[in-house]
Structure formats: structure tokens, C-alpha cells
Design an enzyme around this catalytic site. Sequence first.
Site, PDB file in Angstrom:
ATOM      1  N   LEU A  80       0.902  -1.199  -0.035  1.00  0.00           N
ATOM      2  CA  LEU A  80      -0.167  -0.020  -0.110  1.00  0.00           C
ATOM      3  C   LEU A  80       0.669   1.288   0.149  1.00  0.00           C
ATOM      4  CD1 LEU A  80      -2.539  -1.035   2.471  1.00  0.00           C
ATOM      5  CD2 LEU A  80      -3.004  -1.007   0.165  1.00  0.00           C
ATOM      6  N   SER A  81       0.277   2.459  -0.269  1.00  0.00           N
ATOM      7  CA  SER A  81       1.131   3.571  -0.245  1.00  0.00           C
ATOM      8  C   SER A  81       1.960   3.753   1.051  1.00  0.00           C
ATOM      9  CB  SER A  81       0.242   4.778  -0.760  1.00  0.00           C
ATOM     10  OG  SER A  81      -0.748   5.081   0.173  1.00  0.00           O
ATOM     11  N   GLU A  82       1.270   3.254   2.032  1.00  0.00           N
ATOM     12  CA  GLU A  82       1.871   3.734   3.151  1.00  0.00           C
ATOM     13  C   GLU A  82       1.386   2.538   4.429  1.00  0.00           C
ATOM     14  OE1 GLU A  82       3.607   6.344   3.935  1.00  0.00           O
ATOM     15  OE2 GLU A  82       3.412   7.558   2.035  1.00  0.00           O
ATOM     16  N   THR A  83       2.307   2.122   5.364  1.00  0.00           N
ATOM     17  CA  THR A  83       1.957   1.283   6.294  1.00  0.00           C
ATOM     18  C   THR A  83       2.712   2.123   7.613  1.00  0.00           C
ATOM     19  OG1 THR A  83       2.363  -0.751   5.129  1.00  0.00           O
ATOM     20  CG2 THR A  83       2.665  -0.842   7.728  1.00  0.00           C
TER      21      THR A  83
END
Length: 262
Positions: free
Chosen positions: A44-47
Amino acid sequence: MKLPLYQIDAFAEQPFSGNPAAVCPLTEWLDDSLLQQIAEENNLSETAFFVAEDGKYRLRWFTPVEEVDLCGHATLAAAHVLFTHLGHASDEIVFTSRSGELIVRQCENGLVMDFPASLPQPVVNPPQGLFRGLGVQPEEVLMAFDYIVVLRDERQVRDLKPDFSHWMQLDGRGVVVTAPGKDVDFVSRCFFPRLRVNEDPVTGSAHCETAPYWSEKLAKTALTARQLSARSGTVACQLKGQRVELTGQCADYLQGQITLSI
């Protein structure tokens, strides 16, 4: 080792909209290389990872390729997990981060994030790669932690088809394209190809740059913004001096467990 994992759609009233973020609450910090591997696996774009420290929470964000200094939607998602799933007792959460203290509180319309504002400054000689990737003539080019490209109108932003190959070597985090909106104060789209996130659906941190710009242009401190990605989302922005408040909602998508044989 077993780690809890949540996937939350941030800046969304229901699943399959807004910006998905993974959230991994930790009892103690793991090795950075393992955190990066988890973020890459989540894809995902961010964790977001956080650990409780002295009544606050230390918060860190990883894209699939590197750690970043600030992420809005994953902060919103992390606060949602704390409020909704982990029984955070008060109406306010204080996160400590690379970007200083970030405060999130509950309100009638969702969650309000209190972030540092960043006013973009004009770029005298923008790199040619920026223009080649853009494919249209901008009204203005500015810089904060991203390039801010101002276009003529909402339609130009919506129809834009960037050539990301020209943006891989740009300095800064990425490219944010923005214009006045029809039904909102301003619109935007956000591109971070260097971080393996060609287009981010709804980018909270970008509004720390665009909201101050449009606040100055429109002579107002309360603005409504919409990100025109395929998974569009709306962000309410309130300028308060050197800070900006961003309001949004979250929707649960997934709750699970990471199992690691280490």
C-alpha cells in the site's frame, strides 16, 4: 512472532473509497529492515507503525520502498485504530514523529488532525523533467516538500496523464497538481513515482502544502478540498497560524495478523 494488522480506508465514509493504509500497532520497535519488509509486503502507499511512549505514541510511516517524514491518511488510520479498536480513553491522541507532534481528536464529522503547515515557495527555474512529465503548461510551479504545480482549472487536473518516467529523478517527495475547484475551494492529484506510488488516492500531508497556498490565494482560512483520483476523497482544511487542521472519516476494511517465523 505474531503482529496485529489493520487495513483502514482513510478519508472515506465507506470501504472501497478514500486512501487505504495498513496499521501495525507494536509493543516495541522492531528492526527497521523488518518494518520496511512488512510495508513492501503490504504493498500500500503507506504502512503506519506505532509504539506507546510516555502517554503518547511514536508514529512512523513506510512506503513500499522507504520511510517518509509525514503521512496524513495513515495517521488518520492509526488514530482510528486506537479510538475504535484499542480503547484509547481520551478524545485526543498525541503522536510524536519525524515531523514533530501530531494531534488527532474526535469530532462530530470524524477525526481532526492538527499538522504543521508548509507554505510553498515559487520555483524560479523548474527542472525540465517536471514539464516533460506534465505535458501541459502550468500557471505556476512552487515547492514545499513536493513540487506544487498549479493548473488553470479542475478539468485540466482531472484529465492529466503524466509520464512518470520523467519524474523518477526529481528532488523532493513528488508532484502535487492543483487548481481551483467547481464545487469545492480547490482540487488536486498527487504523484509519487519515486516512492513506487504513481498516484496516491487521498493524500493528507499534501494538504499541509496546498491548503496554505489556496488560503492565501482565496483569502479564507476554512477550505474544502477534493482529490480527483479514481478513489476520490474530500478533506476539510482549517488554517490556524503555522498549523493546519485536516478533518476526515475512516472505514474498516480488514483486521488480521501477520505471522513471522523469526
